[in-house]
Design an enzyme around this catalytic site. Structure first.
Site, PDB file in Angstrom:
ATOM      1  CG  HIS A  14      12.447  -2.487 -15.337  1.00 18.02           C
ATOM      2  ND1 HIS A  14      12.072  -1.477 -16.191  1.00 18.02           N
ATOM      3  CD2 HIS A  14      12.266  -2.003 -14.078  1.00 18.02           C
ATOM      4  CE1 HIS A  14      11.681  -0.434 -15.485  1.00 18.02           C
ATOM      5  NE2 HIS A  14      11.796  -0.725 -14.200  1.00 18.02           N
ATOM      6  CB  THR A  73       8.474  -6.393  -6.243  1.00 18.83           C
ATOM      7  OG1 THR A  73       7.192  -6.215  -5.629  1.00 18.83           O
ATOM      8  CG2 THR A  73       9.566  -6.206  -5.213  1.00 18.83           C
ATOM      9  CG  ASN A  74      12.277  -2.713  -9.844  1.00 15.08           C
ATOM     10  OD1 ASN A  74      12.145  -3.341 -10.889  1.00 15.08           O
ATOM     11  ND2 ASN A  74      11.953  -1.433  -9.732  1.00 15.08           N
ATOM     12  CB  ALA A  78      -0.933  -0.006   1.208  1.00 15.39           C
ATOM     13  CG  PHE A 131       4.244   7.047  -2.722  1.00 13.89           C
ATOM     14  CD1 PHE A 131       3.262   7.884  -2.239  1.00 13.89           C
ATOM     15  CD2 PHE A 131       5.531   7.196  -2.231  1.00 13.89           C
ATOM     16  CE1 PHE A 131       3.539   8.855  -1.285  1.00 13.89           C
ATOM     17  CE2 PHE A 131       5.831   8.155  -1.277  1.00 13.89           C
ATOM     18  CZ  PHE A 131       4.831   8.990  -0.803  1.00 13.89           C
ATOM     19  N   GLY A 151       1.323   1.068  -4.976  1.00 13.03           N
ATOM     20  CA  GLY A 151       0.171   0.225  -4.702  1.00 13.03           C
ATOM     21  C   GLY A 151      -1.095   1.027  -4.507  1.00 13.03           C
TER      22      GLY A 151
END
EC number: 1.1.1.37
Length: 312
Positions: free
Chosen positions: A180, A124-125, A13, A15, A17
């Site tokens: 990415h 997610t990175n 939750a 920024f 999300g």
């Protein structure tokens, strides 16, 4: 007869999300469950309630709840994962990969338990490796575990081209392949403005500058913000993919897909053009690449594999 409403759960939750959840609700794509860890349950509930109270003003009908209980996510059609830690000062890339991989596995177990038929989108990175980690933990078919980076990277590419030509972004098409990161491969040869090849409209040196800016796009945002990273464009990209799935639009979009021989690679997740629809990835599209394009993609794959070596 009761019509079952679509349901999307957004894990994380922060920024990105929260923005994703709000955009999903605004577009009335589904009821939304916003999830975070127990220590952040009240702030998560607060964000969800704040969004819900915007619905009369914005004129959308979608329920939004905040929770830390994965039971509330049961029977989700799509689950979006934005949770994870950002790289902190003094933290190595390997530490980041190992930590976020553990987080992904924990989240994935809860998703698989409560929504075994869901399609999972991962942000997610480092996203190529994290999508692979989710895939291995979930045990879902490969077409139902998908990473998001290509839509975002392509959006940045299209934005810069639009600015260069002073044309509507709606008339700019393009594709970005690969991982990415700095070795992503924006495909100029497959990019157009109103159906006209970019190479006939933009000088080579300017195109090369746009390609380089695209590769550094995430870092440019981080540098300007000073604290944190991009979230509006990543959230919008997730929503575009979610909409394609929920509405079975069969959109041609760049997505991080599991490869089994396509483009000459196997057992990894990589950004490639796909047909995205109600079943997730309906088909991987293989483009014919020139020698220099294939070499660039090989370098990108090598970077992805180097990150994957750290997976736990």
């Amino acid at each position: 007869m009761t019509i079952k409403r679509k349901k999307v759960s957004v894990i994380g939750a922060g920024f990105t999300g929260a923005t994703t959840a709000f955009l999903l609700a605004q577009k009335e794509l589904a009821d939304v469950v916003l999830v975070d860890i127990p220590q952040l349950e009240n702030p998560t509930k607060g964000k969800a309630l704040d969004m819900l109270e915007a619905s009369p003003v914005q004129g959308f009908d979608a329920n939004i709840i905040g929770t830390s209980d994965y039971a509330d996510t049961a029977d989700s059609d799509v689950v979006v994962i934005t949770a994870g830690i950002a790289r902190k000062p003094g933290m190595s890339r390997d530490d980041l990969v190992a930590t976020n991989s553990k987080i992904m596995k924990s989240i994935t177990r809860d998703i698989a338990k409560h929504s075994p038929n869901a399609i999972i989108l991962v942000l997610t990175n480092p996203v190529d490796a994290m999508t692979y980690s989710v895939f291995k933990e979930a045990g879902f078919p490969k077409e139902r575990v998908i990473g998001q980076s290509g839509v975002l990277d392509t959006a940045r590419f299209r934005t810069f081209i639009s600015q260069e030509l002073n044309l509507s972004v709606k008339d700019i098409t393009g594709f970005v392949l690969g991982g990415h990161g700095d070795d992503m491969v924006p495909l100029v040869r497959y990019s157009y403005a109103g159906g006209i090849p970019l190479e006939t409209l933009i000088p080579k040196e300017r195109l090369e500058a746009i390609v380089e800016r695209t590769r550094k796009g995430g870092g440019e945002i981080v540098g300007l913000l000073g604290n944190g990273s991009a979230y509006y464009a990543p959230a919008a990209s997730l929503v575009e993919m979610t909409e394609a799935i929920l509405k079975d639009q069969r959109r041609v979009l760049p997505a991080i897909a599991y490869l089994e021989g396509e483009y000459g690679y196997s057992d990894l997740y990589l950004g490639v053009p796909v047909i995205l629809g109600g079943n997730g990835i309906e088909k991987i599209i293989e483009l014919e690449l020139l020698a220099d394009e294939k070499e660039a993609l090989d370098r990108s794959v090598e970077s992805v594999r180097n990150v994957m070596k750290v997976l736990v």
